[in-house]
Design an enzyme around this catalytic site. Structure first.
Site, PDB file in Angstrom:
ATOM      1  N   HIS A  94       2.192   0.382 -13.536  1.00 17.95           N
ATOM      2  CA  HIS A  94       2.956  -0.853 -13.732  1.00 17.95           C
ATOM      3  C   HIS A  94       4.445  -0.534 -13.538  1.00 17.95           C
ATOM      4  CE1 HIS A  94       3.628  -4.914 -15.151  1.00 17.95           C
ATOM      5  NE2 HIS A  94       4.653  -4.438 -15.837  1.00 17.95           N
ATOM      6  N   ASP A 140      -2.310  -5.071 -18.403  1.00 23.44           N
ATOM      7  CA  ASP A 140      -1.263  -4.096 -18.763  1.00 23.44           C
ATOM      8  C   ASP A 140      -1.331  -3.678 -20.227  1.00 23.44           C
ATOM      9  OD1 ASP A 140      -0.300  -4.473 -16.150  1.00 23.44           O
ATOM     10  OD2 ASP A 140       0.910  -6.179 -16.791  1.00 23.44           O
ATOM     11  N   GLU A 143       7.340   5.946  -8.690  1.00 25.21           N
ATOM     12  CA  GLU A 143       5.875   5.810  -8.590  1.00 25.21           C
ATOM     13  C   GLU A 143       5.310   6.837  -7.614  1.00 25.21           C
ATOM     14  OE1 GLU A 143       5.107   1.161  -9.677  1.00 25.21           O
ATOM     15  OE2 GLU A 143       5.319   1.632  -7.560  1.00 25.21           O
ATOM     16  N   LEU A 166      -3.957  -6.817  -8.322  1.00 28.90           N
ATOM     17  CA  LEU A 166      -3.469  -7.786  -9.297  1.00 28.90           C
ATOM     18  C   LEU A 166      -4.559  -8.556 -10.051  1.00 28.90           C
ATOM     19  CD1 LEU A 166      -0.438  -9.083  -7.221  1.00 28.90           C
ATOM     20  CD2 LEU A 166      -0.556  -7.169  -8.809  1.00 28.90           C
ATOM     21  N   GLY A 176       0.790  -1.233   0.000  1.00 31.93           N
ATOM     22  CA  GLY A 176       0.000   0.000   0.000  1.00 31.93           C
ATOM     23  C   GLY A 176       0.821   1.281   0.000  1.00 31.93           C
ATOM     24  N   SER A 177       2.103   1.204  -0.399  1.00 30.30           N
ATOM     25  CA  SER A 177       2.910   2.434  -0.344  1.00 30.30           C
ATOM     26  C   SER A 177       2.405   3.462  -1.350  1.00 30.30           C
ATOM     27  CB  SER A 177       4.392   2.135  -0.563  1.00 30.30           C
ATOM     28  OG  SER A 177       4.638   1.747  -1.892  1.00 30.30           O
ATOM     29  N   ASN A 178       1.958   3.025  -2.511  1.00 29.55           N
ATOM     30  CA  ASN A 178       1.396   3.978  -3.483  1.00 29.55           C
ATOM     31  C   ASN A 178       0.095   4.569  -2.953  1.00 29.55           C
ATOM     32  OD1 ASN A 178       2.871   4.273  -6.163  1.00 29.55           O
ATOM     33  ND2 ASN A 178       3.027   2.086  -5.781  1.00 29.55           N
ATOM     34  N   ILE A 204      -9.496  -6.622 -14.396  1.00 28.07           N
ATOM     35  CA  ILE A 204     -10.725  -5.844 -14.157  1.00 28.07           C
ATOM     36  C   ILE A 204     -11.836  -6.374 -15.066  1.00 28.07           C
ATOM     37  CG2 ILE A 204     -11.749  -3.517 -14.221  1.00 28.07           C
ATOM     38  CD1 ILE A 204      -9.638  -4.003 -11.992  1.00 28.07           C
ATOM     39  N   ASN A 224      -4.053   2.330 -14.140  1.00 28.12           N
ATOM     40  CA  ASN A 224      -3.186   1.397 -13.416  1.00 28.12           C
ATOM     41  C   ASN A 224      -1.750   1.894 -13.480  1.00 28.12           C
ATOM     42  OD1 ASN A 224      -2.271  -1.057 -12.173  1.00 28.12           O
ATOM     43  ND2 ASN A 224      -1.665  -1.806 -14.193  1.00 28.12           N
TER      44      ASN A 224
HETATM   45  C1  GAR Z   1       3.807  -1.244  -7.325  1.00 25.78           C
HETATM   46  O1  GAR Z   1       5.164  -1.248  -7.641  1.00 25.78           O
HETATM   47  C2  GAR Z   1       2.981  -1.365  -8.586  1.00 25.78           C
HETATM   48  O2  GAR Z   1       3.585  -0.780  -9.700  1.00 25.78           O
HETATM   49  C3  GAR Z   1       2.905  -2.857  -8.770  1.00 25.78           C
HETATM   50  O3  GAR Z   1       2.716  -3.352  -7.470  1.00 25.78           O
HETATM   51  C4  GAR Z   1       3.423  -2.513  -6.557  1.00 25.78           C
HETATM   52  C5  GAR Z   1       2.541  -2.223  -5.380  1.00 25.78           C
HETATM   53  O4  GAR Z   1       3.283  -1.619  -4.373  1.00 25.78           O
HETATM   54  N1  GAR Z   1       1.839  -3.222  -9.643  1.00 25.78           N
HETATM   55  C6  GAR Z   1       1.953  -4.189 -10.533  1.00 25.78           C
HETATM   56  O5  GAR Z   1       2.942  -4.893 -10.618  1.00 25.78           O
HETATM   57  C7  GAR Z   1       0.757  -4.362 -11.464  1.00 25.78           C
HETATM   58  N2  GAR Z   1       1.062  -5.226 -12.563  1.00 25.78           N
HETATM   59  P1  GAR Z   1       2.566  -0.892  -3.150  1.00 25.78           P
HETATM   60  O6  GAR Z   1       1.535  -1.883  -2.594  1.00 25.78           O
HETATM   61  O7  GAR Z   1       3.653  -0.596  -2.177  1.00 25.78           O
HETATM   62  O8  GAR Z   1       1.897   0.337  -3.669  1.00 25.78           O
END
Ligand code: GAR
Length: 294
Positions: free
Chosen positions: A209, A250, A279, A190, A117-119, A193, A207
């Site tokens: 990626h 993607d 990100e 993941l 969940g950092s994003n 959708i 999204n």
């Molecule tokens: C992120 O790096 C995002 O780009 C990736 O999952 C991570 C989630 O990190 N998404 C994918 O790979 C989608 N194909 P987070 O939970 O720390 O935000």
């Protein structure tokens, strides 16, 4: 330091340069105006100091603001500086805070996240005091995911979803509509959708990626697997892609991409960390730019 300013002001690199230009030109013009006003008023070295201070204050308080907005207009930065001025006027009590989010057409974001969940955390922080958008709901499919704690700490409701209804039912569209969702933001989500959701939110699902699509995308390409593949392929650069979501993994139109170097000594974890920084810096800004157009 520049990156921090970008995050604080919520702007991209080009906009930051334009903002600096506006400040520089406004500062120089105000100084010139102040000297001209003193000459015009006939002030000399013998003039009582209080008159000089009062005149400087008038030029600084009123002249500066007018010049700032005028220069900002010519640099295409009027809305940034107008918001900046509004914040200052609200702080000193000359302007009232808007009565409610709805009254100024605040957009509602729904985040889909199932990882650490950092994003999601960065997006929530970015929009915390925003008048453009707010995070209204977090959707999660993984009990115990880190994002749930983050949502709870921020007082944001979490909707836990299950496979059967998501893929073969209504895609939880009624709940999303009830939350007033204007834009769905996938941040480490993941599952594919489903069509029901894509039809309900055309070009309103995005999204992120952690690679430069179309390379290293598709089913099973997420998180650490992406970085391992990038390193195995001997790539010299990787990066992030923000794109619209369609029915394929993607695959939708790219909205934004930016790259970073891959070092020979990189482990997947080190590369992941560099990508996460990109990100966190860019995703909130891209979201804001999108909601401003809704
Ligand atoms: C992120 O790096 C995002 O780009 C990736 O999952 C991570 C989630 O990190 N998404 C994918 O790979 C989608 N194909 P987070 O939970 O720390 O935000």
């Amino acid at each position: 330091m520049l990156k921090r300013l970008q995050q604080k002001w919520k702007v991209g690199a080009t906009q930051l340069i334009l903002i600096f230009c506006v400040f520089a030109i406004t500062g120089t013009t105000t100084a010139y105006l102040s000297a001209t006003a003193r000459r015009w008023a006939g002030f000399t070295t013998d003039t009582f100091w209080l008159w000089k201070v009062l005149l400087s204050m008038v030029v600084l308080i009123f002249g500066y603001q007018v010049i700032l907005l005028t220069v900002a207009f010519f640099f295409g930065q009027f809305s940034f500086f107008w918001n900046y001025e509004k914040k200052i006027l609200t702080r000193v009590g000359w302007l009232r805070k808007p009565a409610s989010a709805q009254s100024i057409n605040m957009k509602q974001l729904t985040l889909f996240a199932s990882g650490a969940g950092s994003n999601a955390r960065e997006i929530i922080r970015y929009f915390k005091d925003s008048t453009t958008a707010r995070v209204a709901l977090i959707v999660c499919n993984k009990p115990g995911a880190g994002v749930i704690g983050i949502a709870e700490a921020e007082g944001i409701p979490v909707l836990m979803i299950e496979k059967e209804r998501f893929f073969r039912g209504d895609g939880y569209v009624p709940e999303l509509q009830r939350a007033g969702t204007d834009l769905i933001v996938l941040a480490g989500f993941l599952w594919k959708i489903p069509t029901a959701l894509i039809n309900a939110y055309p070009r309103a699902i995005i999204n992120i990626h952690p690679a430069l699509l179309p390379k290293f995308g598709g089913k099973g390409m997420y998180g650490q697997y992406v970085h391992e593949s990038v390193l195995q392929a001997g790539e010299l650069e990787s990066g992030i892609t923000i794109h619209y979501v369609d029915e394929h993994y993607d695959n939708g139109d790219v909205i934004f991409q930016t790259a970073c170097p891959v070092l020979e000594s990189d482990t997947p974890e080190q590369l992941a960390q560099r990508i996460h920084q990109l990100e966190h810096l860019h995703y909130p800004i891209v979201i804001r730019e999108l909601v401003e157009k809704i």
